[in-house]
Design a protein around this motif. Sequence first.
Motif, PDB file in Angstrom:
ATOM      1  N   LEU A  41       0.823  -1.210   0.000  1.00 16.66           N
ATOM      2  CA  LEU A  41       0.000   0.000   0.000  1.00 16.66           C
ATOM      3  C   LEU A  41       0.857   1.260   0.000  1.00 16.66           C
ATOM      4  CD1 LEU A  41      -2.847  -0.963   2.494  1.00 16.66           C
ATOM      5  CD2 LEU A  41      -2.917  -0.946  -0.006  1.00 16.66           C
ATOM      6  N   GLN A  42       1.956   1.251   0.718  1.00 20.86           N
ATOM      7  CA  GLN A  42       2.848   2.410   0.734  1.00 20.86           C
ATOM      8  C   GLN A  42       3.422   2.676  -0.648  1.00 20.86           C
ATOM      9  OE1 GLN A  42       5.864   1.988   3.728  1.00 20.86           O
ATOM     10  NE2 GLN A  42       4.374   1.763   5.382  1.00 20.86           N
ATOM     11  N   ARG A  43       3.763   1.629  -1.358  1.00 24.94           N
ATOM     12  CA  ARG A  43       4.317   1.810  -2.711  1.00 24.94           C
ATOM     13  C   ARG A  43       3.252   2.298  -3.678  1.00 24.94           C
ATOM     14  NH1 ARG A  43       8.202  -3.415  -2.206  1.00 24.94           N
ATOM     15  NH2 ARG A  43       9.896  -2.320  -1.176  1.00 24.94           N
ATOM     16  N   LEU A  44       2.009   1.861  -3.502  1.00 26.96           N
ATOM     17  CA  LEU A  44       0.928   2.398  -4.333  1.00 26.96           C
ATOM     18  C   LEU A  44       0.739   3.886  -4.073  1.00 26.96           C
ATOM     19  CD1 LEU A  44      -1.819  -0.386  -4.137  1.00 26.96           C
ATOM     20  CD2 LEU A  44      -0.318   0.149  -6.055  1.00 26.96           C
ATOM     21  N   ASP A  45       0.789   4.283  -2.809  1.00 22.07           N
ATOM     22  CA  ASP A  45       0.667   5.701  -2.467  1.00 22.07           C
ATOM     23  C   ASP A  45       1.844   6.504  -3.013  1.00 22.07           C
ATOM     24  OD1 ASP A  45      -1.704   5.254  -1.135  1.00 22.07           O
ATOM     25  OD2 ASP A  45      -0.757   5.143   0.850  1.00 22.07           O
ATOM     26  N   LEU A  46       3.029   5.969  -2.915  1.00 20.58           N
ATOM     27  CA  LEU A  46       4.220   6.654  -3.417  1.00 20.58           C
ATOM     28  C   LEU A  46       4.126   6.894  -4.921  1.00 20.58           C
ATOM     29  CD1 LEU A  46       7.085   7.729  -2.808  1.00 20.58           C
ATOM     30  CD2 LEU A  46       7.931   5.409  -3.240  1.00 20.58           C
ATOM     31  N   GLU A  67      11.691   2.096  -6.517  1.00 24.81           N
ATOM     32  CA  GLU A  67      11.036   1.560  -5.321  1.00 24.81           C
ATOM     33  C   GLU A  67       9.753   0.805  -5.672  1.00 24.81           C
ATOM     34  OE1 GLU A  67      10.533   0.552  -1.446  1.00 24.81           O
ATOM     35  OE2 GLU A  67      12.280   1.549  -2.286  1.00 24.81           O
ATOM     36  N   CYS A  68       8.981   1.345  -6.586  1.00 22.97           N
ATOM     37  CA  CYS A  68       7.705   0.715  -6.949  1.00 22.97           C
ATOM     38  C   CYS A  68       7.913  -0.559  -7.782  1.00 22.97           C
ATOM     39  CB  CYS A  68       6.829   1.702  -7.695  1.00 22.97           C
ATOM     40  SG  CYS A  68       6.256   3.039  -6.634  1.00 22.97           S
ATOM     41  N   ALA A  69       9.075  -0.720  -8.375  1.00 26.82           N
ATOM     42  CA  ALA A  69       9.355  -1.923  -9.162  1.00 26.82           C
ATOM     43  C   ALA A  69       9.687  -3.120  -8.267  1.00 26.82           C
ATOM     44  CB  ALA A  69      10.511  -1.665 -10.124  1.00 26.82           C
ATOM     45  N   LYS A  70       9.961  -2.871  -6.992  1.00 28.63           N
ATOM     46  CA  LYS A  70      10.285  -3.959  -6.076  1.00 28.63           C
ATOM     47  C   LYS A  70       9.043  -4.785  -5.777  1.00 28.63           C
ATOM     48  CE  LYS A  70      13.941  -1.550  -3.537  1.00 28.63           C
ATOM     49  NZ  LYS A  70      14.319  -1.064  -2.201  1.00 28.63           N
ATOM     50  N   SER A  71       9.257  -6.053  -5.464  1.00 30.13           N
ATOM     51  CA  SER A  71       8.164  -6.916  -5.036  1.00 30.13           C
ATOM     52  C   SER A  71       7.775  -6.592  -3.605  1.00 30.13           C
ATOM     53  CB  SER A  71       8.590  -8.381  -5.131  1.00 30.13           C
ATOM     54  OG  SER A  71       8.875  -8.716  -6.469  1.00 30.13           O
ATOM     55  N   PHE A  72       6.598  -7.015  -3.197  1.00 27.48           N
ATOM     56  CA  PHE A  72       6.092  -6.642  -1.884  1.00 27.48           C
ATOM     57  C   PHE A  72       6.939  -7.189  -0.735  1.00 27.48           C
ATOM     58  CE2 PHE A  72       3.968 -10.523  -3.112  1.00 27.48           C
ATOM     59  CZ  PHE A  72       4.066 -11.319  -1.977  1.00 27.48           C
ATOM     60  N   TRP A  73       7.668  -8.266  -0.939  1.00 24.65           N
ATOM     61  CA  TRP A  73       8.473  -8.831   0.152  1.00 24.65           C
ATOM     62  C   TRP A  73       9.851  -8.193   0.257  1.00 24.65           C
ATOM     63  CZ3 TRP A  73       7.290 -11.657  -4.273  1.00 24.65           C
ATOM     64  CH2 TRP A  73       8.349 -11.951  -5.105  1.00 24.65           C
ATOM     65  N   GLN A  74      10.217  -7.373  -0.713  1.00 27.04           N
ATOM     66  CA  GLN A  74      11.544  -6.746  -0.696  1.00 27.04           C
ATOM     67  C   GLN A  74      11.488  -5.419   0.062  1.00 27.04           C
ATOM     68  OE1 GLN A  74      12.038  -6.594  -4.964  1.00 27.04           O
ATOM     69  NE2 GLN A  74      13.651  -8.147  -4.841  1.00 27.04           N
ATOM     70  N   ALA A  75      12.426  -5.253   0.966  1.00 28.16           N
ATOM     71  CA  ALA A  75      12.480  -3.999   1.734  1.00 28.16           C
ATOM     72  C   ALA A  75      13.258  -2.954   0.982  1.00 28.16           C
ATOM     73  CB  ALA A  75      13.156  -4.264   3.078  1.00 28.16           C
TER      74      ALA A  75
END
Length: 75
Positions: A41-46, A67-75
Amino acid sequence: MTTRTVPHTVLVSRFGRRPFPFIILHQLHLWLLARWYDRHLQRLDLAEIDEHLLRDLGLTPEDVRRECAKSFWQA
């Protein structure tokens, strides 16, 4: 030789309870799923922030794309 019969109530009480480590493991899995969903959700907002606000945050559009290209499990 005789077969020994175990009462049903003993089987339920012995095998029906969840051991203590399972509870901790279950809570860790729930925490991890919640963390991954929050990161998603944070990446969608970003991705929706305009360039003016990105400059205020000190980010470039390339930073956001990376940042948005990262998968959800990647910090």
